[in-house]
Design an enzyme around this catalytic site. Structure first.
Site, PDB file in Angstrom:
ATOM      1  N   PHE A 132      -0.063  -0.759  -9.842  1.00 17.84           N
ATOM      2  CA  PHE A 132      -1.146  -1.144  -8.908  1.00 17.84           C
ATOM      3  C   PHE A 132      -0.488  -1.698  -7.668  1.00 17.84           C
ATOM      4  O   PHE A 132      -1.332  -1.814  -6.699  1.00 17.84           O
ATOM      5  CB  PHE A 132      -2.315  -1.996  -9.557  1.00 17.84           C
ATOM      6  CG  PHE A 132      -1.760  -3.488  -9.759  1.00 17.84           C
ATOM      7  CD1 PHE A 132      -2.120  -4.341  -8.864  1.00 17.84           C
ATOM      8  CD2 PHE A 132      -0.936  -3.597 -10.607  1.00 17.84           C
ATOM      9  CE1 PHE A 132      -1.970  -5.781  -8.886  1.00 17.84           C
ATOM     10  CE2 PHE A 132      -0.680  -5.245 -11.067  1.00 17.84           C
ATOM     11  CZ  PHE A 132      -1.027  -6.043 -10.029  1.00 17.84           C
ATOM     12  N   LYS A 133       0.697  -2.457  -7.747  1.00 13.21           N
ATOM     13  CA  LYS A 133       0.940  -2.882  -6.650  1.00 13.21           C
ATOM     14  C   LYS A 133       1.301  -1.890  -5.473  1.00 13.21           C
ATOM     15  O   LYS A 133       1.313  -2.394  -4.244  1.00 13.21           O
ATOM     16  CB  LYS A 133       2.595  -3.472  -7.076  1.00 13.21           C
ATOM     17  CG  LYS A 133       2.460  -4.388  -8.287  1.00 13.21           C
ATOM     18  CD  LYS A 133       1.848  -5.545  -7.748  1.00 13.21           C
ATOM     19  CE  LYS A 133       1.867  -6.505  -8.988  1.00 13.21           C
ATOM     20  NZ  LYS A 133       3.022  -7.187  -9.383  1.00 13.21           N
ATOM     21  N   ASP A 134       1.463  -0.489  -5.703  1.00 12.23           N
ATOM     22  CA  ASP A 134       1.704   0.403  -4.531  1.00 12.23           C
ATOM     23  C   ASP A 134       0.506   0.257  -3.749  1.00 12.23           C
ATOM     24  O   ASP A 134       0.306   0.717  -2.459  1.00 12.23           O
ATOM     25  CB  ASP A 134       1.776   1.810  -5.092  1.00 12.23           C
ATOM     26  CG  ASP A 134       2.953   2.084  -5.763  1.00 12.23           C
ATOM     27  OD1 ASP A 134       3.925   1.620  -5.127  1.00 12.23           O
ATOM     28  OD2 ASP A 134       2.848   2.906  -6.897  1.00 12.23           O
TER      29      ASP A 134
ATOM     30  N   LEU B 205       1.330  -2.412  -1.530  1.00 15.20           N
ATOM     31  CA  LEU B 205       2.690  -2.506  -0.624  1.00 15.20           C
ATOM     32  C   LEU B 205       2.995  -1.288   0.245  1.00 15.20           C
ATOM     33  O   LEU B 205       3.913  -1.300   1.074  1.00 15.20           O
ATOM     34  CB  LEU B 205       3.900  -2.631  -1.631  1.00 15.20           C
ATOM     35  CG  LEU B 205       3.692  -4.017  -2.368  1.00 15.20           C
ATOM     36  CD1 LEU B 205       4.604  -4.181  -3.453  1.00 15.20           C
ATOM     37  CD2 LEU B 205       4.450  -5.154  -1.080  1.00 15.20           C
TER      38      LEU B 205
ATOM     39  N   THR C  22       6.164  -5.522  -8.700  1.00  9.68           N
ATOM     40  CA  THR C  22       6.068  -5.579  -7.317  1.00  9.68           C
ATOM     41  C   THR C  22       7.476  -5.312  -6.509  1.00  9.68           C
ATOM     42  O   THR C  22       7.361  -4.878  -5.530  1.00  9.68           O
ATOM     43  CB  THR C  22       5.896  -7.253  -7.031  1.00  9.68           C
ATOM     44  OG1 THR C  22       4.656  -7.521  -7.267  1.00  9.68           O
ATOM     45  CG2 THR C  22       6.134  -7.424  -5.503  1.00  9.68           C
TER      46      THR C  22
END
Length: 458
Positions: free
Chosen positions: A109-111, A114, A142
């Site tokens: 989910f960090k994509d 980021l 992350t």
């Protein structure tokens, strides 16, 4: 829109300055000066939009110093990197809605945040003719998402600290197989909290921060939280059931993922409740249940991205919980630093519990839930999502329940295979990394050593 510090000791700054500053110079976290709220009619209009258009409709309320056409371009470029047109599919499984927030380049989910932040950095640096050295800590996802967000970009170098041997093999492979000249992986002899403490100490050295043009990609950067706010609206619109407000179950260790949802509610998104799901490293559960925010020793679990004791974004929540009282927040943060914990009064926790519930799933239960959910639905989940599903399966409610699925199960193949008896299908993006050369530096748990590494490589 201007941005202020949770500790109240720096002047308000613009959105672009907030993105570049990361951590405020007084040690606090930057937050919007005001909360932009949506009316019911505006929410109805937002619900008809595709993901990039919805993201623009929300982010544009905060990024008021970026020209609209440029902001749209940044957003569209960010989500073109995902492997599904929906960006985040929301599927119905086992009586729950599962929000698949893992279709980006690193399958976590960090994509979502980021990819957006990498494009933001590139735009601002080009506009200002500046360079940036990013320093961040990761408990697993992350780091790779940040690296993939900025690899090969002009005027940016990135230094990511991860706890050696405490991330999954796939997470480690995703980070260390990136050998671009502007990427540096540091395997720290310690825990994620040690990595995070060193990053905060480095940013607390204002001369070093300014001399080396440091920037942050951890969820201390407001743009990270901002991008995550969007998917609460998106998921809620897709799980609407006769106007009933949803319950969100959020696997989280650093409080950033769930804080984004809390902020979406402040903006007018109808939400019944948030359930914070975690593992044995349950400091946030202890806070919600008992008002005990005391750090303990980090335990290694099947869900390493939540193997955290001190949650960075907790400070942002306290700022809003205490009605933007920066002096109160500063006092609490000093207590946390000196006493390694905070005890909250019962009256405050009763107020917290009106909006938050919590559930902690240990390794044994995580494994059992992966197995039982696969057996009953044919759907494979990763161990972080399993902590959330464990909570969801115990709820007795008429409200729609949305569990955020934070990582592709192929990032944790050993646990999934052990639990479900079936290996998760590997995406092509993971297969192609196997056997690639690695680039990583082992480093001791020492702030000055990390600073010297940065000096040598900028």
């Amino acid at each position: 829109m201007r941005y202020v510090s949770t500790r109240g000791k720096v002047p308000a700054v613009s959105f672009k300055d907030a993105v570049m500053m990361g951590l405020a110079d007084d040690g606090g976290l930057l937050v919007p000066e005001s909360v932009p709220a949506f009316t019911a009619d505006e929410l109805t209009k937002l619900s008809a939009l595709d993901y990039p258009s919805l993201a623009y409709g929300i982010i544009s309320r905060f990024a008021t110093d970026i020209e609209p056409a440029k902001l749209k371009d940044i957003i569209e470029k960010s989500y073109a990197a995902f492997d599904t047109e929906e960006v985040i599919p929301v599927v119905r499984k086992g009586g729950l809605y599962i929000a698949e927030i893992f279709h980006g380049p690193t399958f976590a989910f960090k994509d979502i945040a980021l990819q957006f932040l990498g494009n933001l950095f590139e735009h601002i640096l080009e506009e200002r003719g500046e360079k940036l050295n990013i320093v961040g800590a990761t408990s697993g996802d992350t780091g790779s998402a940040a690296i993939y967000g900025v690899r090969g970009r002009k005027n940016i170098r990135i230094f990511i600290l991860h706890p050696k041997g405490r991330v999954s093999p796939v997470q480690e492979m995703q980070m260390t197989s990136v050998t671009d000249e502007n990427v540096f992986n540091l395997a720290l002899d310690g825990t994620f909290d040690d990595c995070q403490d060193i990053v905060k100490e480095i940013f607390g050295d204002l001369k070093f921060k300014h001399d080396f043009s440091l920037g942050a990609v951890n969820s201390i950067n407001w743009a990270r939280v901002l991008a995550q706010i969007v998917y609460y609206f998106w998921c809620s619109f897709r799980a609407a059931e006769n106007g009933r407000k949803p319950i969100f179950i959020v696997p989280t260790g650093n409080f950033g993922n769930i804080f984004a949802g809390y902020y979406a509610k402040l903006m007018g998104l109808p939400v019944e409740k948030f359930i914070l799901a975690t593992n044995e490293n349950n400091i946030l559960s202890r806070f919600i249940n008992d008002g005990d925010y005391t750090a303990k020793e980090v335990v290694a679990t099947y869900s390493p991205s939540m193997d955290i004791q001190i949650a960075s974004n907790f400070e942002r929540y306290l700022y809003f919980f205490y009605d933007k009282d920066a002096s109160k927040v500063e006092e609490l943060m000093k207590t946390l630093k000196t006493e390694k914990g905070i005890k909250f009064p019962a009256a405050d926790i009763a107020k917290v519990q009106q909006e938050f519930g919590t559930y902690s799933a240990a390794n044994e239960e995580t494994e059992a839930v992966i197995a039982s959910f696969y057996k009953s639905t044919g759907y494979i989940i990763d161990p972080h999502t399993a902590c959330g599903v464990a909570a969801g399966l115990k709820l007795k409610t008429e409200s729609p329940v949305i569990c955020l699925s934070t990582a592709h199960p192929a990032k944790f193949p050993d646990v999934v295979m052990k639990a479900a008896g079936k290996a998760p299908e590997k995406p092509a993006g993971i297969i192609r990394l196997e056997g690639l050369p690695r680039k990583v530096a082992d480093i001791p748990k020492d702030t000055e050593t990390v600073k010297e590494f940065i000096r040598r490589n900028v």
